[in-house]
Design an enzyme around this catalytic site. Structure first.
Site, PDB file in Angstrom:
ATOM      1  N   ASN A  28     -10.127  -0.240   1.061  1.00  0.00           N
ATOM      2  CA  ASN A  28      -8.593   0.013   0.934  1.00  0.00           C
ATOM      3  C   ASN A  28      -8.279  -0.419  -0.473  1.00  0.00           C
ATOM      4  OD1 ASN A  28      -5.768  -0.693   1.001  1.00  0.00           O
ATOM      5  ND2 ASN A  28      -5.944  -1.762   2.797  1.00  0.00           N
ATOM      6  N   HIS A  52      -3.085   6.700   4.069  1.00  0.00           N
ATOM      7  CA  HIS A  52      -3.647   5.637   3.330  1.00  0.00           C
ATOM      8  C   HIS A  52      -4.724   5.131   3.936  1.00  0.00           C
ATOM      9  CE1 HIS A  52      -4.117   1.610   1.553  1.00  0.00           C
ATOM     10  NE2 HIS A  52      -3.536   0.928   2.844  1.00  0.00           N
ATOM     11  N   CYS A  74       1.015  -1.116  -0.031  1.00  0.00           N
ATOM     12  CA  CYS A  74      -0.022  -0.126   0.019  1.00  0.00           C
ATOM     13  C   CYS A  74       0.919   1.258  -0.171  1.00  0.00           C
ATOM     14  CB  CYS A  74      -0.899  -0.089   1.167  1.00  0.00           C
ATOM     15  SG  CYS A  74      -1.916  -1.411   1.216  1.00  0.00           S
TER      16      CYS A  74
END
Ligand code: ACO
Length: 326
Positions: free
Chosen positions: A283, A253, A113
């Site tokens: 996500n 994030h 990520c």
């Protein structure tokens, strides 16, 4: 005095929506559990025939359009992704061809990520070193392709999409002030995909054992993510002699609303200084920060000279921060 400045942002997400109600019909979960534990209400899922480069291309066109930069002005294309169209060639090369960015060299970055932040830092360093003037930096993922929709601990989290920025070498004080990147490979088994690489190539057995899907010990990842994101954010501020109160917008994030809220609390940031779109997309790994950055930019949540803090954490583990004077 030159800085790397973001001069255009873009994003693209699939049309198809997967809601928490849809997931209730697929695994043993509830809408209420998903919202209270993660903040996610729905996520976008690619349709058949759509690939990671489909969305990377659309996001890139949007960013180039905003920047007023033609593809053949690009020196480098860097794509953060863990879900490329195929193992080789890179998404960046596929994108270079789609854009006809004939002067750019292109490569992918695999950093979970944190892929977009790693890619942005590389572009910044190439610009600082004088080896390029304009770069396209993309974060793009189809996590739905490596998500096990029989595993309730992961399938409620992930979504698909892409975000992109065009960065340029510009005179003045506005631009990327610092980037800080970190890795810790000792925790790799807390978040990984065991199959599909040279250690375990695809076979009937690996597929039967569902090894081509992400595996995560969410609770352990959660605790390490909060600590690492806090450290990376505070390091960025200390490095620039700034305090939490100086930040105009935190774009972290989008993994879990509770993680973002914990970072905001540590930095003493009120809700209006914290950008969130996790409820719409879940996500999206490498794509989460550039999608959020583009939405914040297009919603005029970011003004000239604002101080923007980007903060990411992901598989590897990898994590980091970037501080930007917009
Ligand atoms: N629905 C209902 N119950 C569930 C679900 C679900 N979807 N998933 C887990 N549970 C249950 C568990 O089985 C457990 O039950 P038990 O107490 O009977 O054992 C209980 O809920 C609590 O489980 P936890 O895992 O402790 O729940 P937690 O509060 O930690 O939330 C979550 C889980 C949302 C995954 C969270 O840990 C998280 O967000 N982790 C971080 C993810 C992250 O940051 N990833 C970053 C990188 S991702 C990348 O790089 C691709």
């Amino acid at each position: 005095m030159y800085k790397t400045r973001i001069i255009g942002t873009g994003s693209s997400t699939p049309e198809k929506v997967l809601t928490n109600k849809d997931l209730e019909a697929m695994v043993d979960t509830t809408e209420e559990w998903i919202i209270t534990r993660t903040g996610i209400k729905e996520r976008r899922i690619a349709s058949d025939g759509e690939t990671v480069s489909t969305f990377a291309y659309r996001a890139a066109l949007n960013a180039l359009d905003m920047a007023g930069v033609a593809p053949n002005e690009l020196d480098i294309i860097i794509v953060g992704t863990i879900t490329p169209d195929m193992p080789t060639p890179s998404v960046a090369c596929i994108l270079q061809n789609k854009l006809k960015a004939t002067h750019a060299w292109a490569f992918d970055v695999s950093a979970g990520c944190t892929g977009f932040l790693y890619s942005l830092a590389i572009a910044d360093n190439c610009i600082k070193a004088g080896s390029c003037k304009k770069a396209l930096v993309v974060g793009t993922e189809l996590l739905s392709k490596i998500t096990d929709y029989q595993d309730r601990t992961t399938c409620i989290l992930f979504g698909d999409g892409a975000g992109a920025v065009v960065v340029s070498r510009e005179k003045g004080e506005r631009g990327i002030l610092s980037t800080h990147l970190y890795s810790d490979g000792s925790c790799a088994d807390l978040l990984y995909m065991p199959g599909g690489g040279s250690a375990c190539p695809a076979s009937h057995e690996s597929i039967a054992k569902r090894m081509h899907y992400l595996k995560m010990d969410g609770n352990k990842v959660f605790k390490i993510a909060v600590k690492s994101l806090e450290e990376a954010a505070l390091t960025a501020l200390r490095h620039n002699n700034l305090k939490g109160e100086d930040i105009d917008l935190l774009i972290s994030h989008q993994a879990n609303i509770r993680i973002i809220q914990a970072i905001a609390k540590r930095l003493d940031l009120p809700p209006e200084k914290v950008f969130m779109n996790i409820e719409k997309y879940g996500n999206t790994s490498s794509a989460s920060i550039p999608i959020a950055l583009d939405e914040a930019n297009r919603q005029h949540r970011i003004k000239k000279n604002d101080l923007i803090l980007l903060d990411a954490f992901g598989a590897g583990f990898t994590w980091g921060s970037a501080l930007i004077r917009w």
